[in-house]
Design a protein around this motif. Structure first.
Motif, PDB file in Angstrom:
ATOM      1  N   ASN A 162       0.804  -1.221   0.000  1.00 27.34           N
ATOM      2  CA  ASN A 162       0.000   0.000   0.000  1.00 27.34           C
ATOM      3  C   ASN A 162       0.841   1.276   0.000  1.00 27.34           C
ATOM      4  OD1 ASN A 162       0.936  -0.301   2.596  1.00 27.34           O
ATOM      5  ND2 ASN A 162      -0.971   0.277   3.580  1.00 27.34           N
ATOM      6  N   TYR A 163       2.099   1.178  -0.357  1.00 21.13           N
ATOM      7  CA  TYR A 163       2.932   2.373  -0.484  1.00 21.13           C
ATOM      8  C   TYR A 163       2.576   3.102  -1.767  1.00 21.13           C
ATOM      9  CZ  TYR A 163       6.248   1.401   3.309  1.00 21.13           C
ATOM     10  OH  TYR A 163       6.842   1.219   4.516  1.00 21.13           O
ATOM     11  N   GLY A 164       2.768   4.396  -1.773  1.00 24.33           N
ATOM     12  CA  GLY A 164       2.521   5.184  -2.965  1.00 24.33           C
ATOM     13  C   GLY A 164       3.738   5.203  -3.876  1.00 24.33           C
ATOM     14  N   THR A 165       3.558   5.805  -5.017  1.00 21.54           N
ATOM     15  CA  THR A 165       4.649   5.916  -5.978  1.00 21.54           C
ATOM     16  C   THR A 165       4.469   7.178  -6.818  1.00 21.54           C
ATOM     17  OG1 THR A 165       5.902   4.706  -7.651  1.00 21.54           O
ATOM     18  CG2 THR A 165       3.506   4.581  -7.807  1.00 21.54           C
ATOM     19  N   LEU A 166       5.555   7.660  -7.385  1.00 18.59           N
ATOM     20  CA  LEU A 166       5.471   8.774  -8.326  1.00 18.59           C
ATOM     21  C   LEU A 166       5.191   8.221  -9.715  1.00 18.59           C
ATOM     22  CD1 LEU A 166       8.452  11.060  -7.270  1.00 18.59           C
ATOM     23  CD2 LEU A 166       6.016  11.453  -6.891  1.00 18.59           C
ATOM     24  N   LEU A 167       4.248   8.842 -10.389  1.00 16.72           N
ATOM     25  CA  LEU A 167       3.875   8.425 -11.738  1.00 16.72           C
ATOM     26  C   LEU A 167       4.029   9.595 -12.695  1.00 16.72           C
ATOM     27  CD1 LEU A 167       0.514   6.673 -10.826  1.00 16.72           C
ATOM     28  CD2 LEU A 167       2.658   5.526 -11.399  1.00 16.72           C
ATOM     29  N   ARG A 168       4.485   9.299 -13.891  1.00 14.21           N
ATOM     30  CA  ARG A 168       4.474  10.326 -14.932  1.00 14.21           C
ATOM     31  C   ARG A 168       3.078  10.334 -15.551  1.00 14.21           C
ATOM     32  NH1 ARG A 168       8.975   8.764 -18.959  1.00 14.21           N
ATOM     33  NH2 ARG A 168       8.294   6.717 -18.286  1.00 14.21           N
ATOM     34  N   LEU A 169       2.495  11.496 -15.721  1.00  7.12           N
ATOM     35  CA  LEU A 169       1.172  11.592 -16.329  1.00  7.12           C
ATOM     36  C   LEU A 169       1.220  11.237 -17.811  1.00  7.12           C
ATOM     37  CD1 LEU A 169      -0.073  14.838 -14.576  1.00  7.12           C
ATOM     38  CD2 LEU A 169      -0.821  12.493 -14.132  1.00  7.12           C
ATOM     39  N   ASP A 170       2.291  11.633 -18.477  1.00  4.58           N
ATOM     40  CA  ASP A 170       2.482  11.327 -19.898  1.00  4.58           C
ATOM     41  C   ASP A 170       3.795  10.558 -20.013  1.00  4.58           C
ATOM     42  OD1 ASP A 170       3.089  11.306 -22.638  1.00  4.58           O
ATOM     43  OD2 ASP A 170       2.218  13.289 -22.957  1.00  4.58           O
ATOM     44  N   CYS A 171       3.710   9.306 -20.430  1.00  2.62           N
ATOM     45  CA  CYS A 171       4.902   8.444 -20.451  1.00  2.62           C
ATOM     46  C   CYS A 171       5.952   8.911 -21.451  1.00  2.62           C
ATOM     47  CB  CYS A 171       4.509   7.001 -20.721  1.00  2.62           C
ATOM     48  SG  CYS A 171       3.982   6.675 -22.416  1.00  2.62           S
ATOM     49  N   ARG A 172       5.563   9.779 -22.373  1.00  6.52           N
ATOM     50  CA  ARG A 172       6.521  10.259 -23.383  1.00  6.52           C
ATOM     51  C   ARG A 172       7.370  11.401 -22.862  1.00  6.52           C
ATOM     52  NH1 ARG A 172       1.579  11.103 -27.242  1.00  6.52           N
ATOM     53  NH2 ARG A 172       1.057  12.040 -25.256  1.00  6.52           N
ATOM     54  N   GLU A 173       6.999  11.935 -21.716  1.00  3.01           N
ATOM     55  CA  GLU A 173       7.699  13.068 -21.122  1.00  3.01           C
ATOM     56  C   GLU A 173       8.513  12.616 -19.913  1.00  3.01           C
ATOM     57  OE1 GLU A 173       7.499  16.090 -22.553  1.00  3.01           O
ATOM     58  OE2 GLU A 173       6.105  15.304 -24.054  1.00  3.01           O
ATOM     59  N   GLY A 174       9.440  13.428 -19.487  1.00  3.96           N
ATOM     60  CA  GLY A 174      10.269  13.105 -18.336  1.00  3.96           C
ATOM     61  C   GLY A 174       9.567  13.409 -17.023  1.00  3.96           C
ATOM     62  N   TYR A 175      10.283  13.150 -15.937  1.00  2.00           N
ATOM     63  CA  TYR A 175       9.771  13.461 -14.607  1.00  2.00           C
ATOM     64  C   TYR A 175       9.976  14.949 -14.347  1.00  2.00           C
ATOM     65  CZ  TYR A 175       9.044   8.622 -13.206  1.00  2.00           C
ATOM     66  OH  TYR A 175       8.569   7.345 -13.105  1.00  2.00           O
ATOM     67  N   THR A 176       8.905  15.705 -14.428  1.00  2.00           N
ATOM     68  CA  THR A 176       8.919  17.121 -14.092  1.00  2.00           C
ATOM     69  C   THR A 176       7.782  17.358 -13.111  1.00  2.00           C
ATOM     70  OG1 THR A 176       7.385  17.734 -15.856  1.00  2.00           O
ATOM     71  CG2 THR A 176       9.757  17.775 -16.397  1.00  2.00           C
ATOM     72  N   GLU A 177       7.788  18.501 -12.468  1.00  7.25           N
ATOM     73  CA  GLU A 177       6.721  18.809 -11.509  1.00  7.25           C
ATOM     74  C   GLU A 177       5.343  18.771 -12.180  1.00  7.25           C
ATOM     75  OE1 GLU A 177       5.437  22.354  -8.427  1.00  7.25           O
ATOM     76  OE2 GLU A 177       7.504  22.262  -9.147  1.00  7.25           O
ATOM     77  N   GLU A 178       5.263  19.271 -13.394  1.00  7.30           N
ATOM     78  CA  GLU A 178       3.990  19.320 -14.113  1.00  7.30           C
ATOM     79  C   GLU A 178       3.540  17.955 -14.613  1.00  7.30           C
ATOM     80  OE1 GLU A 178       6.743  21.168 -15.184  1.00  7.30           O
ATOM     81  OE2 GLU A 178       6.170  22.882 -13.934  1.00  7.30           O
ATOM     82  N   ASN A 179       4.469  17.035 -14.813  1.00 10.35           N
ATOM     83  CA  ASN A 179       4.162  15.733 -15.402  1.00 10.35           C
ATOM     84  C   ASN A 179       4.188  14.611 -14.380  1.00 10.35           C
ATOM     85  OD1 ASN A 179       3.514  14.152 -17.721  1.00 10.35           O
ATOM     86  ND2 ASN A 179       5.615  13.379 -17.730  1.00 10.35           N
ATOM     87  N   THR A 180       4.175  14.948 -13.104  1.00  9.30           N
ATOM     88  CA  THR A 180       4.301  13.929 -12.067  1.00  9.30           C
ATOM     89  C   THR A 180       3.139  14.024 -11.087  1.00  9.30           C
ATOM     90  OG1 THR A 180       6.699  14.071 -12.247  1.00  9.30           O
ATOM     91  CG2 THR A 180       5.839  12.966 -10.321  1.00  9.30           C
ATOM     92  N   ILE A 181       2.639  12.861 -10.690  1.00  7.74           N
ATOM     93  CA  ILE A 181       1.571  12.775  -9.700  1.00  7.74           C
ATOM     94  C   ILE A 181       1.949  11.691  -8.698  1.00  7.74           C
ATOM     95  CG2 ILE A 181       0.213  11.127 -11.005  1.00  7.74           C
ATOM     96  CD1 ILE A 181      -2.312  12.575 -10.017  1.00  7.74           C
ATOM     97  N   PHE A 182       1.554  11.877  -7.451  1.00 11.70           N
ATOM     98  CA  PHE A 182       1.785  10.853  -6.440  1.00 11.70           C
ATOM     99  C   PHE A 182       0.573   9.958  -6.405  1.00 11.70           C
ATOM    100  CE2 PHE A 182       1.564   9.188  -2.101  1.00 11.70           C
ATOM    101  CZ  PHE A 182       2.805   8.597  -2.020  1.00 11.70           C
TER     102      PHE A 182
END
Length: 86
Positions: free
Chosen positions: A64-84
């Protein structure tokens, strides 16, 4: 590790195939290439995610731990493209 192995050959747990199979049964129409935060965080979404995660209690350590996910897999890990997701 993840960048050195083709992801289709990478298993992080002994039950990866089971997790993916259950995931696709539960979330048949969920697009995974471009995620919609509403499909992850809304109350109706949480009602589906909770039981899904609980299936792996005792099977996967820290199930049940969380993870960081990219919203758009074609983009890198940025603040705008990342959700917990958690």
């Amino acid at each position: 590790l993840i960048s050195s192995v083709d992801p289709k050959f990478l298993n992080l747990t002994k039950v990866d195939d089971q997790i993916y199979s259950e995931f696709r049964k539960t979330f048949k129409d969920l697009k995974i290439d471009v995620l919609d935060p509403e499909e992850l965080k809304s109350e109706p979404a949480k009602e589906k995610w909770r039981p899904f995660c609980l299936r792996f209690e005792g099977v996967v350590e820290d199930f049940n731990y969380g993870t960081l996910l990219r919203l758009d897999c074609r983009e890198g890990y940025t603040e705008e493209n990342t959700i917990f997701g958690g």
